[in-house]
Structures are given as C-alpha cells and as structure tokens.
Design a protein around this motif. Sequence first.
Motif, PDB file in Angstrom:
ATOM      1  N   UNK A  99       0.853  -1.200   0.000  1.00 23.55           N
ATOM      2  CA  UNK A  99       0.000   0.000   0.000  1.00 23.55           C
ATOM      3  C   UNK A  99       0.887   1.247   0.000  1.00 23.55           C
ATOM      4  N   UNK A 100       1.873   1.252   0.901  1.00 19.73           N
ATOM      5  CA  UNK A 100       2.808   2.399   0.976  1.00 19.73           C
ATOM      6  C   UNK A 100       3.519   2.603  -0.369  1.00 19.73           C
ATOM      7  N   UNK A 101       3.969   1.485  -0.979  1.00 20.86           N
ATOM      8  CA  UNK A 101       4.691   1.575  -2.255  1.00 20.86           C
ATOM      9  C   UNK A 101       3.782   2.145  -3.347  1.00 20.86           C
ATOM     10  N   UNK A 102       2.548   1.630  -3.407  1.00 17.35           N
ATOM     11  CA  UNK A 102       1.615   2.094  -4.443  1.00 17.35           C
ATOM     12  C   UNK A 102       1.374   3.600  -4.298  1.00 17.35           C
ATOM     13  N   UNK A 103       1.228   4.042  -3.059  1.00 11.73           N
ATOM     14  CA  UNK A 103       1.016   5.475  -2.793  1.00 11.73           C
ATOM     15  C   UNK A 103       2.229   6.288  -3.272  1.00 11.73           C
ATOM     16  N   UNK A 104       3.439   5.830  -2.878  1.00 11.64           N
ATOM     17  CA  UNK A 104       4.675   6.518  -3.273  1.00 11.64           C
ATOM     18  C   UNK A 104       4.838   6.578  -4.783  1.00 11.64           C
ATOM     19  N   UNK A 105       4.367   5.525  -5.470  1.00  8.12           N
ATOM     20  CA  UNK A 105       4.509   5.472  -6.927  1.00  8.12           C
ATOM     21  C   UNK A 105       3.398   6.247  -7.628  1.00  8.12           C
ATOM     22  N   UNK A 106       2.554   6.905  -6.839  1.00  8.55           N
ATOM     23  CA  UNK A 106       1.611   7.860  -7.425  1.00  8.55           C
ATOM     24  C   UNK A 106       0.207   7.361  -7.668  1.00  8.55           C
ATOM     25  N   UNK A 107      -0.126   6.152  -7.172  1.00 12.67           N
ATOM     26  CA  UNK A 107      -1.493   5.651  -7.373  1.00 12.67           C
ATOM     27  C   UNK A 107      -2.504   6.643  -6.818  1.00 12.67           C
ATOM     28  N   UNK A 108      -3.622   6.785  -7.539  1.00 12.56           N
ATOM     29  CA  UNK A 108      -4.642   7.728  -7.070  1.00 12.56           C
ATOM     30  C   UNK A 108      -5.554   7.058  -6.052  1.00 12.56           C
ATOM     31  N   UNK A 109      -5.868   5.791  -6.346  1.00  7.75           N
ATOM     32  CA  UNK A 109      -6.771   5.072  -5.469  1.00  7.75           C
ATOM     33  C   UNK A 109      -6.088   3.771  -5.061  1.00  7.75           C
ATOM     34  N   UNK A 110      -6.029   3.516  -3.762  1.00  8.25           N
ATOM     35  CA  UNK A 110      -5.417   2.278  -3.275  1.00  8.25           C
ATOM     36  C   UNK A 110      -6.434   1.560  -2.389  1.00  8.25           C
ATOM     37  N   UNK A 111      -6.890   0.422  -2.872  1.00  8.92           N
ATOM     38  CA  UNK A 111      -7.921  -0.335  -2.157  1.00  8.92           C
ATOM     39  C   UNK A 111      -7.256  -1.499  -1.436  1.00  8.92           C
ATOM     40  N   UNK A 112      -7.302  -1.470  -0.110  1.00  9.25           N
ATOM     41  CA  UNK A 112      -6.686  -2.544   0.687  1.00  9.25           C
ATOM     42  C   UNK A 112      -7.762  -3.543   1.080  1.00  9.25           C
ATOM     43  N   UNK A 113      -7.466  -4.834   0.893  1.00 12.87           N
ATOM     44  CA  UNK A 113      -8.421  -5.871   1.285  1.00 12.87           C
ATOM     45  C   UNK A 113      -8.011  -6.406   2.649  1.00 12.87           C
ATOM     46  N   UNK A 114      -8.832  -6.110   3.663  1.00 16.49           N
ATOM     47  CA  UNK A 114      -8.497  -6.507   5.032  1.00 16.49           C
ATOM     48  C   UNK A 114      -9.751  -6.522   5.876  1.00 16.49           C
TER      49      UNK A 114
END
Length: 338
Positions: A179-194
């Motif tokens: 999740x942190x990596x996706x955010x750093x790489x500029x993802x606009x939307x990050x959906x975590x399944x938990x």
Amino acid sequence: MKGAVLYGPRDIRFVEREAPRIIEPTDAILRLPATCICGSDLWPYRGISPVSEPMPMGHEYCGIVEEVGKAVKSVRPGQFVIGSFATSDNTCPHCRYGYQSSCVHREFMSGAQAPVLRVPLADGTLVATPELPRAEMIPSLLALSDVMGTGWFAAVAANVQPGKTVVVVGDGAVGLLGVLAAKQLGAERVIAMSRHPARQQLAREFGATDIVTERGDAGVARIKELTKGVGADAVLECVGTQESMMQAIHATRPGGSVGYVGVPHGVEFHGEELFYTHVRLHGGPAPVRRFLPDLIDLVWKGKINPGKVFDLTLPLDQVAEGYRAMDERRAIKVLLRP
Ligand SMILES: [Zn+2]
C-alpha cells in the motif's frame, strides 16, 4: 553465540550456534542491532514447508560491518549496511537487468535471527547508509531488507503508475507496505483488502483510500462495484494461496497487471481461463537489491517510515513468543533485539 533454530513444526528454540566467521574472501560479518520474523518464516514453522534438519532462521538484516574478507572492496568495517534476503554479485546479466534475486551466484540468506551474521558476496549484496543511523531509524532500515523491498516490487511488477487504481490482496506486513509503495509510486486510489481493524488502520496511514472486507468472489464483486464494473489497473498479490491469487486475477481489468510476491503454496492456473482474463502476471522473489539505494534514501529523508509495521518488539531470546504472536495473528510483524 545463541540464535533461533527451527527443529520442527512450532518448535523454535534459542540455542547455541557456531559463531559466523569469514569463509570466502567475498564475505562480510555483520553485528545486528535488530532482526525480525518474516511471514514466510511461518510456512516451515507451521509445518507447511518440511523441516528435515534443524534450520537456523531469519533472512532480514541490517547492521554494522565487523569484518570483511580480503576480496571485499565496497564495504568496510564500521559502516552500517542493509542487504537483501537473497545474495547477489550485482554484476551478472540477471543482476544488470535488475533481477538480483535470480543472480547466477544467488544464495538465500538464513540465520539472521542472531546477534551476528555472515553475508556472502558482500560487495554485490550490501548497501551502506550515508552515515550511522539514529536508533529510531533502524526498524525502517531493517524493513528494507525484505518486507518493504518486496512490497515495492509487488507494486512495480503490477505496473503501478501515477493516477492508477490499485488493489492490494493481503494485509500482512508485505501487503501493508505494498500500500505504501503504491502510494509513493503515485497511485490515485489504493484499495486494501483486510478485515482486521488494526491492519486497516495502518493501511490507511500508509495511503489506502478504500478498505474492502469481503474475500474471494464477494471481494472481487466489491472491487468491480468500486471501479464501475471495470476492475483495477494494478493488483498486488501478497499472500500466495489459490484463493488470494484468483482474487487478484479476477479483480484486475483486462490489460491490467498482477504483481505477485506471496510465495505460492498449492497455487494452480488453468491456461484457458488465464488466456481470457487478458491479465499480465509478474512476480517472484523480490529483487530487493535493485531498490535498496532509492529506499534507503526515502527512509533517510523521512519520506517513508516502513518500520511502523513492527507492532511487537521482543528480546531475541523470546523468539518463540514472537513466532507464536505472528502465527496467531496477534502481531503484524515482530522485531527482535539481540
Ligand atoms: Zn548476479
């Protein structure tokens, strides 16, 4: 020297071991201020991967160089270094393509749940920090050795790019750092399944914009709903079971990519079904060495704080309790202090 050794399912002991020493001229000996337990250590611990003889455990490490072999040129005693769980010469063709965890001279590290560690191929494996780190930075530097590097690779392998919609399957430490990596790489939307409140909270701190609690087909249906029926551009598979892999593939839009870093256990694909999904798959043991210089820089500048995944710290001699806490999912990830 005492270290953690696995004797059989759920039988981890803190026992006397031979102290590491220089064997090859390319070796380095490190003193470890901290070490940790990996989600993948739980496969042999649970008896899912067989243990045929007593196995020194631990493959995540950082620390001070105590001694180097005669052929070592790029690291020297007194430096603080971080290395990957897979050693590499960093010169062979696979290394030069950025796949150091497929190095022709690769060895998988073990025995790092101990105060002292021998690292082969020191020049190609270890990266030094600019100077000695402050104590509070050490958990984040330790995380780079595997869990952060692996989460990062999951995001890169899934082709996460600015503005994209990303799904992360798995709320273990790797998934959370994915999740942190996706955010750093500029993802606009990050959906975590938990479905675990403490993990959902950490996912949000790391940049998750949505949480999906459903699993399997229901989880896929929810992802489709959130993406207007399209599916995600990039999906990070950070578990390694049949269910999680299918969840990842089915949550991806046609033309999208799955980055898979959970070590597959009993995962099977149907060629024809895969054919019609139009999904790209890329994964494997993360080439952490490729990412270490950039990740060290991000930690050094305080831009990322992956050490937050450690929610339990124990003295190394209580390593057995650390395994129990992770096995029972009472802890996300356990830091051990030699
Ligand atoms: Zn190589």
